[in-house]
Motif scaffolding. Sequence first.
Motif, PDB file in Angstrom:
ATOM      1  N   MET A  54       0.795  -1.179   0.203  1.00  0.00           N
ATOM      2  CA  MET A  54       0.035   0.049  -0.015  1.00  0.00           C
ATOM      3  C   MET A  54       0.819   1.278  -0.114  1.00  0.00           C
ATOM      4  SD  MET A  54      -2.982  -1.098   2.671  1.00  0.00           S
ATOM      5  CE  MET A  54      -1.776  -1.455   4.167  1.00  0.00           C
ATOM      6  N   PRO A  55       0.331   2.491  -0.620  1.00  0.00           N
ATOM      7  CA  PRO A  55       1.130   3.605  -0.528  1.00  0.00           C
ATOM      8  C   PRO A  55       1.344   3.960   0.985  1.00  0.00           C
ATOM      9  CG  PRO A  55      -0.351   3.813  -2.139  1.00  0.00           C
ATOM     10  CD  PRO A  55      -0.868   2.265  -1.276  1.00  0.00           C
ATOM     11  N   GLY A  56       2.353   4.693   1.224  1.00  0.00           N
ATOM     12  CA  GLY A  56       2.643   5.005   2.593  1.00  0.00           C
ATOM     13  C   GLY A  56       3.274   3.841   3.430  1.00  0.00           C
ATOM     14  N   MET A  57       2.564   3.736   4.675  1.00  0.00           N
ATOM     15  CA  MET A  57       2.743   2.448   5.488  1.00  0.00           C
ATOM     16  C   MET A  57       2.258   1.156   4.981  1.00  0.00           C
ATOM     17  SD  MET A  57       1.948   1.794   9.253  1.00  0.00           S
ATOM     18  CE  MET A  57       2.339   3.138  10.129  1.00  0.00           C
ATOM     19  N   THR A  58       3.498   0.075   4.848  1.00  0.00           N
ATOM     20  CA  THR A  58       3.187  -1.146   4.317  1.00  0.00           C
ATOM     21  C   THR A  58       2.301  -1.883   5.361  1.00  0.00           C
ATOM     22  OG1 THR A  58       4.787  -2.590   4.909  1.00  0.00           O
ATOM     23  CG2 THR A  58       5.021  -1.061   2.922  1.00  0.00           C
ATOM     24  N   GLY A  59       1.641  -3.173   4.575  1.00  0.00           N
ATOM     25  CA  GLY A  59       0.816  -3.990   5.609  1.00  0.00           C
ATOM     26  C   GLY A  59       2.118  -4.627   6.525  1.00  0.00           C
ATOM     27  N   ILE A  60       3.201  -4.845   6.107  1.00  0.00           N
ATOM     28  CA  ILE A  60       4.232  -5.762   6.929  1.00  0.00           C
ATOM     29  C   ILE A  60       4.484  -4.562   8.126  1.00  0.00           C
ATOM     30  CG2 ILE A  60       6.532  -6.269   7.121  1.00  0.00           C
ATOM     31  CD1 ILE A  60       4.793  -8.298   5.606  1.00  0.00           C
ATOM     32  N   GLU A  61       4.607  -3.296   7.971  1.00  0.00           N
ATOM     33  CA  GLU A  61       5.037  -2.229   9.093  1.00  0.00           C
ATOM     34  C   GLU A  61       3.975  -2.256   9.729  1.00  0.00           C
ATOM     35  OE1 GLU A  61       7.866   0.765   6.082  1.00  0.00           O
ATOM     36  OE2 GLU A  61       5.752   0.790   6.152  1.00  0.00           O
ATOM     37  N   LEU A  62       2.847  -2.102   9.392  1.00  0.00           N
ATOM     38  CA  LEU A  62       1.481  -1.987  10.503  1.00  0.00           C
ATOM     39  C   LEU A  62       1.598  -3.256  11.213  1.00  0.00           C
ATOM     40  CD1 LEU A  62      -0.944  -0.950  11.555  1.00  0.00           C
ATOM     41  CD2 LEU A  62      -2.318  -1.608   9.535  1.00  0.00           C
ATOM     42  N   THR A  63       1.778  -4.549  10.573  1.00  0.00           N
ATOM     43  CA  THR A  63       1.634  -5.879  11.139  1.00  0.00           C
ATOM     44  C   THR A  63       2.879  -5.505  12.590  1.00  0.00           C
ATOM     45  OG1 THR A  63       0.842  -7.108   9.344  1.00  0.00           O
ATOM     46  CG2 THR A  63       2.213  -8.177  11.142  1.00  0.00           C
ATOM     47  N   LYS A  64       4.020  -5.230  12.350  1.00  0.00           N
ATOM     48  CA  LYS A  64       4.972  -5.041  12.998  1.00  0.00           C
ATOM     49  C   LYS A  64       4.466  -4.232  14.232  1.00  0.00           C
ATOM     50  CE  LYS A  64       9.077  -6.176  10.210  1.00  0.00           C
ATOM     51  NZ  LYS A  64      10.312  -5.836   9.619  1.00  0.00           N
ATOM     52  N   VAL A  66       1.438  -3.395  15.357  1.00  0.00           N
ATOM     53  CA  VAL A  66       0.597  -4.132  16.075  1.00  0.00           C
ATOM     54  C   VAL A  66       0.968  -5.144  17.321  1.00  0.00           C
ATOM     55  CG1 VAL A  66      -1.612  -5.656  15.920  1.00  0.00           C
ATOM     56  CG2 VAL A  66      -1.183  -3.919  14.364  1.00  0.00           C
ATOM     57  N   ARG A  67       2.058  -6.029  16.548  1.00  0.00           N
ATOM     58  CA  ARG A  67       2.619  -6.995  17.497  1.00  0.00           C
ATOM     59  C   ARG A  67       3.662  -6.143  18.612  1.00  0.00           C
ATOM     60  NH1 ARG A  67      -1.106  -9.933  16.335  1.00  0.00           N
ATOM     61  NH2 ARG A  67      -1.037 -11.239  14.579  1.00  0.00           N
ATOM     62  N   ASP A  68       4.163  -5.119  18.207  1.00  0.00           N
ATOM     63  CA  ASP A  68       4.955  -4.352  19.300  1.00  0.00           C
ATOM     64  C   ASP A  68       4.095  -3.546  20.117  1.00  0.00           C
ATOM     65  OD1 ASP A  68       7.158  -5.536  18.364  1.00  0.00           O
ATOM     66  OD2 ASP A  68       7.440  -3.764  17.009  1.00  0.00           O
ATOM     67  N   LYS A  70       1.966  -1.073  19.524  1.00  0.00           N
ATOM     68  CA  LYS A  70       2.328   0.408  19.330  1.00  0.00           C
ATOM     69  C   LYS A  70       0.722   1.115  18.507  1.00  0.00           C
ATOM     70  CE  LYS A  70       7.136   0.265  19.174  1.00  0.00           C
ATOM     71  NZ  LYS A  70       8.351   0.396  18.241  1.00  0.00           N
ATOM     72  N   THR A  71      -0.122   0.388  18.425  1.00  0.00           N
ATOM     73  CA  THR A  71      -1.380   0.725  17.905  1.00  0.00           C
ATOM     74  C   THR A  71      -2.386   0.578  18.865  1.00  0.00           C
ATOM     75  OG1 THR A  71      -2.018  -1.483  17.000  1.00  0.00           O
ATOM     76  CG2 THR A  71      -0.486  -0.198  16.003  1.00  0.00           C
ATOM     77  N   VAL A  72      -4.016   0.889  18.311  1.00  0.00           N
ATOM     78  CA  VAL A  72      -5.089   0.707  19.263  1.00  0.00           C
ATOM     79  C   VAL A  72      -5.468  -0.622  19.170  1.00  0.00           C
ATOM     80  CG1 VAL A  72      -5.565   3.043  18.749  1.00  0.00           C
ATOM     81  CG2 VAL A  72      -6.423   1.354  17.107  1.00  0.00           C
ATOM     82  N   PHE A  73      -4.988  -1.634  18.228  1.00  0.00           N
ATOM     83  CA  PHE A  73      -5.481  -2.854  18.180  1.00  0.00           C
ATOM     84  C   PHE A  73      -4.832  -4.057  19.208  1.00  0.00           C
ATOM     85  CE2 PHE A  73      -5.295  -1.121  13.715  1.00  0.00           C
ATOM     86  CZ  PHE A  73      -6.669  -1.168  13.688  1.00  0.00           C
ATOM     87  N   ALA A  74      -5.199  -4.639  19.667  1.00  0.00           N
ATOM     88  CA  ALA A  74      -4.621  -5.649  20.756  1.00  0.00           C
ATOM     89  C   ALA A  74      -3.593  -6.383  19.936  1.00  0.00           C
ATOM     90  CB  ALA A  74      -5.702  -6.946  21.193  1.00  0.00           C
ATOM     91  N   PRO A  75      -2.238  -6.560  20.797  1.00  0.00           N
ATOM     92  CA  PRO A  75      -1.290  -7.061  20.140  1.00  0.00           C
ATOM     93  C   PRO A  75      -1.407  -8.747  19.521  1.00  0.00           C
ATOM     94  CG  PRO A  75      -0.760  -6.645  22.407  1.00  0.00           C
ATOM     95  CD  PRO A  75      -2.216  -6.150  21.988  1.00  0.00           C
ATOM     96  N   GLN A  76      -2.322  -9.208  20.134  1.00  0.00           N
ATOM     97  CA  GLN A  76      -2.458 -10.655  19.812  1.00  0.00           C
ATOM     98  C   GLN A  76      -3.663 -10.711  18.645  1.00  0.00           C
ATOM     99  OE1 GLN A  76      -3.142  -9.265  22.638  1.00  0.00           O
ATOM    100  NE2 GLN A  76      -5.353 -10.004  23.219  1.00  0.00           N
ATOM    101  N   ILE A  77      -4.196  -9.647  18.465  1.00  0.00           N
ATOM    102  CA  ILE A  77      -5.218  -9.673  17.080  1.00  0.00           C
ATOM    103  C   ILE A  77      -4.625 -10.579  16.052  1.00  0.00           C
ATOM    104  CG2 ILE A  77      -4.560  -7.839  16.143  1.00  0.00           C
ATOM    105  CD1 ILE A  77      -7.539  -7.280  15.870  1.00  0.00           C
ATOM    106  N   PRO A  78      -5.606 -11.458  15.740  1.00  0.00           N
ATOM    107  CA  PRO A  78      -5.367 -12.130  14.347  1.00  0.00           C
ATOM    108  C   PRO A  78      -5.256 -11.372  13.192  1.00  0.00           C
ATOM    109  CG  PRO A  78      -7.086 -13.346  15.592  1.00  0.00           C
ATOM    110  CD  PRO A  78      -7.215 -11.779  16.074  1.00  0.00           C
ATOM    111  N   ILE A  79      -4.196 -11.409  12.408  1.00  0.00           N
ATOM    112  CA  ILE A  79      -3.905 -10.612  11.246  1.00  0.00           C
ATOM    113  C   ILE A  79      -3.814 -11.656   9.734  1.00  0.00           C
ATOM    114  CG2 ILE A  79      -2.488  -9.320   9.834  1.00  0.00           C
ATOM    115  CD1 ILE A  79      -1.747  -8.208  12.827  1.00  0.00           C
ATOM    116  N   ILE A  80      -4.620 -11.541   8.809  1.00  0.00           N
ATOM    117  CA  ILE A  80      -4.291 -12.132   7.332  1.00  0.00           C
ATOM    118  C   ILE A  80      -3.719 -10.867   6.585  1.00  0.00           C
ATOM    119  CG2 ILE A  80      -5.508 -13.187   5.609  1.00  0.00           C
ATOM    120  CD1 ILE A  80      -7.456 -14.264   7.379  1.00  0.00           C
TER     121      ILE A  80
END
Length: 227
Positions: A54-64, A66-68, A70-80
Amino acid sequence: MNRSLLVIDDDQRLGQLLQEFLGREGYRVLTANSAEMALEIDVKVDGLVLDVMMPGMTGIELTKMVRDNKTVFAPQIPIILLTARSEVDDRIVGLQAGASDYLPKPFDPRELLLRIANILPAQIMADLVYGGVTISPNTGEVMRDGVRLELSEREHSMMAKLAQAQGEPVSRDILGEVSWEAALNSRAVDVQINRLRRQVEIDPANPRIILTRRNRGYCLAKPDPVS
């Protein structure tokens, strides 16, 4: 309560199609056109379906992120992760970033649906009661007047899927694929539903529990209120 998903993809058409498809299967679906937009959504969701490129932040970067935690999402949330890149190295990078699963584009929405079901934590749901009939959404077990009905593995899976949908229609395609056995076509699903009705319903010709929703599939009627 229906499970909720956030689909994050800069392809707005794909996001809309997935929102409609997953919505028909009983999910509450939100969409975002970028990772940055997703970070501004302050709504609890049960899973993320996330494009990699995706333009800007990639899905890989967002996944990292979340797992760290550093977002509003629960760090253990399932991600596809969804991506047009299907090389083994690309999948490894996604999984190393913390993705729960990885699906190359183009894909069949039914496969995505099954992958979502596989990674979301199991919900323990209360039994549904219809007079003398009790149905377990967790196992698909059916009791009639206190006696457990002898259902096949496929029939148990179908009843569980219908019960878990909480009154929303379940398509014939989905019902045909609930078992580890060979998938059923639409006609075979209808035959299987008729067999279930003969066991569950007082009057199978006029069902009051397993209902037909024209052009949408089947659903369970509203259960008796909890006393």
